[in-house]
Design a protein around this motif. Structure first.
Motif, PDB file in Angstrom:
ATOM      1  N   PHE A 244      24.524  39.385   1.284  1.00 42.21           N
ATOM      2  CA  PHE A 244      25.897  38.887   1.342  1.00 42.21           C
ATOM      3  C   PHE A 244      26.015  37.775   2.375  1.00 42.21           C
ATOM      4  O   PHE A 244      25.542  37.915   3.509  1.00 42.21           O
ATOM      5  CB  PHE A 244      26.863  40.020   1.700  1.00 42.21           C
ATOM      6  N   CYS A 245      26.669  36.699   1.967  1.00 48.57           N
ATOM      7  CA  CYS A 245      26.926  35.588   2.887  1.00 48.57           C
ATOM      8  C   CYS A 245      27.827  36.075   4.023  1.00 48.57           C
ATOM      9  O   CYS A 245      28.741  36.870   3.796  1.00 48.57           O
ATOM     10  CB  CYS A 245      27.585  34.431   2.137  1.00 48.57           C
ATOM     11  N   ASP A 246      27.572  35.601   5.241  1.00 46.51           N
ATOM     12  CA  ASP A 246      28.286  36.133   6.400  1.00 46.51           C
ATOM     13  C   ASP A 246      29.734  35.662   6.506  1.00 46.51           C
ATOM     14  O   ASP A 246      30.451  36.081   7.410  1.00 46.51           O
ATOM     15  CB  ASP A 246      27.539  35.799   7.695  1.00 46.51           C
ATOM     16  N   ASN A 247      30.193  34.778   5.611  1.00 44.33           N
ATOM     17  CA  ASN A 247      31.590  34.322   5.686  1.00 44.33           C
ATOM     18  C   ASN A 247      32.371  34.606   4.403  1.00 44.33           C
ATOM     19  O   ASN A 247      33.257  33.867   4.019  1.00 44.33           O
ATOM     20  CB  ASN A 247      31.636  32.822   5.996  1.00 44.33           C
ATOM     21  N   LEU A 248      32.034  35.713   3.736  1.00 47.73           N
ATOM     22  CA  LEU A 248      32.707  36.065   2.490  1.00 47.73           C
ATOM     23  C   LEU A 248      34.120  36.593   2.747  1.00 47.73           C
ATOM     24  O   LEU A 248      34.481  36.915   3.887  1.00 47.73           O
ATOM     25  CB  LEU A 248      31.908  37.128   1.729  1.00 47.73           C
ATOM     26  N   ASN A 249      34.903  36.701   1.665  1.00 44.59           N
ATOM     27  CA  ASN A 249      36.259  37.232   1.690  1.00 44.59           C
ATOM     28  C   ASN A 249      36.299  38.558   2.478  1.00 44.59           C
ATOM     29  O   ASN A 249      35.584  39.507   2.167  1.00 44.59           O
ATOM     30  CB  ASN A 249      36.716  37.465   0.237  1.00 44.59           C
ATOM     31  N   ASN A 250      37.147  38.610   3.519  1.00 47.39           N
ATOM     32  CA  ASN A 250      37.171  39.773   4.398  1.00 47.39           C
ATOM     33  C   ASN A 250      37.588  41.049   3.674  1.00 47.39           C
ATOM     34  O   ASN A 250      37.033  42.115   3.913  1.00 47.39           O
ATOM     35  CB  ASN A 250      38.136  39.513   5.566  1.00 47.39           C
TER      36      ASN A 250
END
Length: 776
Positions: A412-418
């Motif tokens: 998972f990308c570290d800046n995905l939808n919270n």
């Protein structure tokens, strides 16, 4: 006696050093030292960043009884008022009494001789109450519970004064006992959105939340999911690692050995309250997800799980497929309606240059996919191969079977939808998750304490009957338009869990002859088996898993009466007289409470039926006379009535004459269930008008009518109702509703025991191969 010079020095230190202020007044009030540890300094530094305007939103997570309230509430407010008597504070806690006690402690500190000697701050006599008090400079404190009303008061100042003007300080907004209650937790979170955060007089007024973590979606989890960039988080677990060695946060309070003993006694509570690491009671499905920063090269793929209007989220996940692993780079995760999500998903495909996209055709996904293709075609984009896929497998089974694949092969990308990441990390292995989508159609009758009630009329706060007593409804809503089937007297989505063969199974696969029904014998047996569990020392929760375990418990000859006599005799024989008496009293209590519950339920039903019957009798004669008037007018105007209409007219006249208007109405209603036209109904009705109608009830009259009709029109309907029954088995799309019952997790729908009613899994299923080269 302290000299004036010494007082000036103390005052200067108190105004500029918050920790000194705290230590000084603690000593003056309690005549003992405030022992400062590392975490006190950390809290003090964080609060001073708020005071200096560097932080506008602060969260402090620390264990109970570690000095957080003393520092961040009582002393911090008194410190700020010493520097600016015009500062305005709102203080909230989970209970009104706690907030009022803290407010009183701050007020008493300010009124104390030692404080007055330094700052000479006066409190208005006409506002000197625990709930709300003000200084003569119009500063002050308003204190109430987190769920209470805040009226006529705002925190901070509308016009900046150049000083610290106040804040909203929330200390433990929810108590530990309520942390696992969806209803209470959601209420507190919604209250923060709707009321609390709007009680600031300026956008620069800070908000401080100090609490022990109690749940992954408590107030801290809720606000961080909305926007974690807005908040500074100071998280202090009681055990921390330093150079590979575990250390206690406050050894004077708890040694490392004492903390480990606490962990052994209850790991869930310890992780939540002492380690600030909230976990669900049943465990997490995806607690350790792998994260990446720089994605590799590979094919860009997308999987989309569509959703209707209602509580479900649409989730479209874009990932790069490389070396049989998925690297999720972008997500659309929203509850917006389809007219908005169509454009959002099209934009997702366009900006990520997706090569292959799979869209679930369930819930209108096929038309959704066609719209996406049309939108992309309008912008001359045709590089994406879009296919639809009907998902026939059960969602929970898919998630469970693919969980290891997701943990090992999905990054998972570290800046995905919270919100997406929070829901992924907090998905429970067992129990109800936020977006499970099993539901019932309107008209499904729910057994409440006051009688049957249609599911669409159930409200939050209603009490429903459950195997262990009664349960409170904590959520009730229309959840969308979905495919439903008819089985075991229920019309619901096929994945709704129904109790059958001593476990909860999906409606589409249950044994209809082994469902649990709402009967006195069954209810009493449930409660009695539960009593046996408690008597034998089995301590369990009250949820669906425990209902399954209790149902599987064996009794002597499978009868309560024989089991009770044998157990009672065994206790007496073993000279356990007190135990035998207590066991008897408890059993009798169960018997009485079960009878009382069903009596109230039946009386409620009788009352409702009487209301309906009275209304029908009043209205039906009027309706019948209208029909007669209409038919007679047609004949008078020279319109030749059909034989069926004439037959209907004659039948209605006979019934009206014999004061059988209610019977006629009910017969017509039953015949209409078979889609019979008025003339067919009249033919069958005429065939029995010569019989003694006075001795026929509605069901008997209808059966004769259907039998006669079948003889005249054999291809129209089967007397046994098979045609209608088979038709009902076909899946149809209908509006569906669901309710959530607190604690028990189940209720009775149409007298049958039923249970309360993910795109990453789809990615894993469609794009990752197993060791043998097959797709999951």
């Amino acid at each position: 006696m302290t000299s004036i010079k010494e007082l000036k020095v103390v005052k200067e230190y108190c105004l500029n050093d918050f920790l000194f202020f705290t230590r000084y007044f603690f000593k003056q009030r309690f005549n003992k030292k405030f022992i400062v540890s590392q975490h006190h300094q950390t809290i003090s530094d964080a609060l001073m960043r708020v005071y200096n305007g560097e932080t506008k939103r602060l969260i402090i997570n620390i264990a109970p009884r570690y000095g957080k309230t003393e520092l961040a509430v009582k002393n911090f407010i008194a410190f700020c008022l010493a520097n600016n008597p015009s500062a305005k504070f709102i203080h909230l806690s989970y209970a009104d009494d706690l907030a009022l006690d803290n407010s009183e402690a701050i007020r008493d500190l300010i009124k104390s001789e030692d404080y007055q000697q330094l700052f000479n701050l006066e409190i208005k006599s006409n506002t000197d109450s625990k709930k709300k008090w003000q200084t003569t400079k119009d500063g002050g404190v308003y204190a109430t519970s987190a769920g209470g009303q805040v009226t006529g008061f705002g925190a901070g100042s509308i016009e900046p004064s150049g000083k610290f003007d106040g804040a909203i300080i929330i200390d433990d907004p929810i108590k530990p006992d309520d942390a696992d209650s969806d209803r209470i937790r959601t209420y507190v979170n919604n209250k923060f959105d709707s009321t609390i955060k709007n009680r600031v007089n300026s956008r620069d007024t800070p908000i401080i939340i100090i609490m022990q973590r109690l749940h992954e979606q408590d107030l801290c989890g809720y606000v961080l999911a909305e926007d974690d960039r807005e908040w500074e988080v100071v998280k202090m677990p009681c055990i921390y690692d330093e150079g590979g060695e575990e250390k206690a946060l406050w050894p004077e309070k708890h040694t490392l050995q004492e903390l480990n003993n606490l962990r052994k006694s209850n790991e869930i509570v310890f992780d939540r309250q002492y380690m600030q690491n909230p976990k669900p009671l049943k465990g997490l499905m995806y607690s350790n997800l792998q994260v990446f920063k720089d994605p590799p090269q590979g094919e860009v793929v997308m999987y989309c799980d569509t959703a209707d209007t209602g509580a479900d989220y649409l989730c479209a996940v874009v990932a790069i497929l490389s070396n049989n692993s998925l690297y999720i780079t972008d997500v659309v995760y929203t509850q917006e309606p389809q007219e908005i999500t169509e454009n959002l998903v099209a934009q997702l495909i366009y900006r990520n240059k997706v090569n292959r996209a799979i869209i679930e055709s369930n819930n209108g996904g096929r038309s959704f996919a066609r719209t996406i293709q049309r939108i992309l075609k309008d912008v001359n984009y045709n590089r994406t191969q879009i296919t639809t896929f009907h998902q026939s497998q059960n969602k929970n089974t898919r998630i469970l079977s693919n969980s290891s694949t997701i943990v090992l092969n999905v990054y998972f990308c570290d800046n995905l939808n919270n919100k997406f990441m929070l829901d992924m990390r907090t998905y429970s292995r067992e129990g109800k998750n936020a977006h499970d989508d099993a539901c019932f159609v309107a008209g499904t009758q729910i057994a409440t304490l006051t009688g049957y009630k249609n599911i669409e009329n159930i409200k939050v706060g209603d009490y429903v009957i459950t195997p262990f007593g009664y349960g409170r409804v904590t959520a009730s809503a229309l959840t969308g338009v979905k495919q439903v089937i008819n089985r075991a007297g229920l019309t619901a989505t096929k994945n709704h869990k129904v109790f059958s063969n001593k476990r909860f199974d999906e409606l589409c696969g249950i044994d209809e002859n082994s469902v649990s029904l709402l009967k006195f014998k069954d209810l009493f047996e449930w409660k009695y088996k539960r009593l046996l569990d408690l008597t034998d020392g089995y301590i369990r929760l009250w949820g669906r898993v425990d209902i399954t375990l209790v149902s599987q418990r064996q009794m002597k000859a499978e009868k309560v009466r024989k089991d009770f006599m044998l157990r009672f005799g065994s206790m007496v024989q073993g000279k356990e007289y007190l135990k035998a008496i207590v066991f008897t009293i408890k059993t009798m209590t169960l018997l009485i409470t079960t009878l009382a519950t069903l009596s109230v339920f039946r009386l409620g039903n009788i009352f409702r039926i009487m209301q309906k019957r009275i209304l029908k009798v009043v209205n039906i004669e009027k309706e019948t006379k209208k029909i007669l008037t209409k038919q007679e007018l047609k004949q008078q105007n020279g319109i030749e009535a059909k034989r069926g209409e004439s037959g209907t007219l004659n039948t209605l006249k006979v019934l009206l004459k014999k004061k059988k208007t209610l019977l006629a109405f009910n017969v017509q209603k039953i015949l209409n269930q078979f889609n019979l036209t008025p003339s067919f109904a009249a033919i069958s009705a005429e065939s029995v008008t010569g019989q003694n109608i006075e001795g026929l009830n509605t069901k008997r009259f209808a059966n004769i009518a259907i039998k006669n009709l079948h003889q005249q029109k054999p291809n129209l309907v089967n007397p046994k109702g098979d045609t209608a029954h088979n038709h009902a088995q076909i899946e149809q799309e209908q509006k569906v509703y669901n309710i959530t019952v607190e604690k028990h997790g189940c209720y009775y729908a149409n007298n049958v025991l039923v249970s309360n009613c993910d795109a990453v899994t789809g990615l894993a299923e469609h794009f990752i191969k197993d060791d043998d080269g097959f797709y999951f």
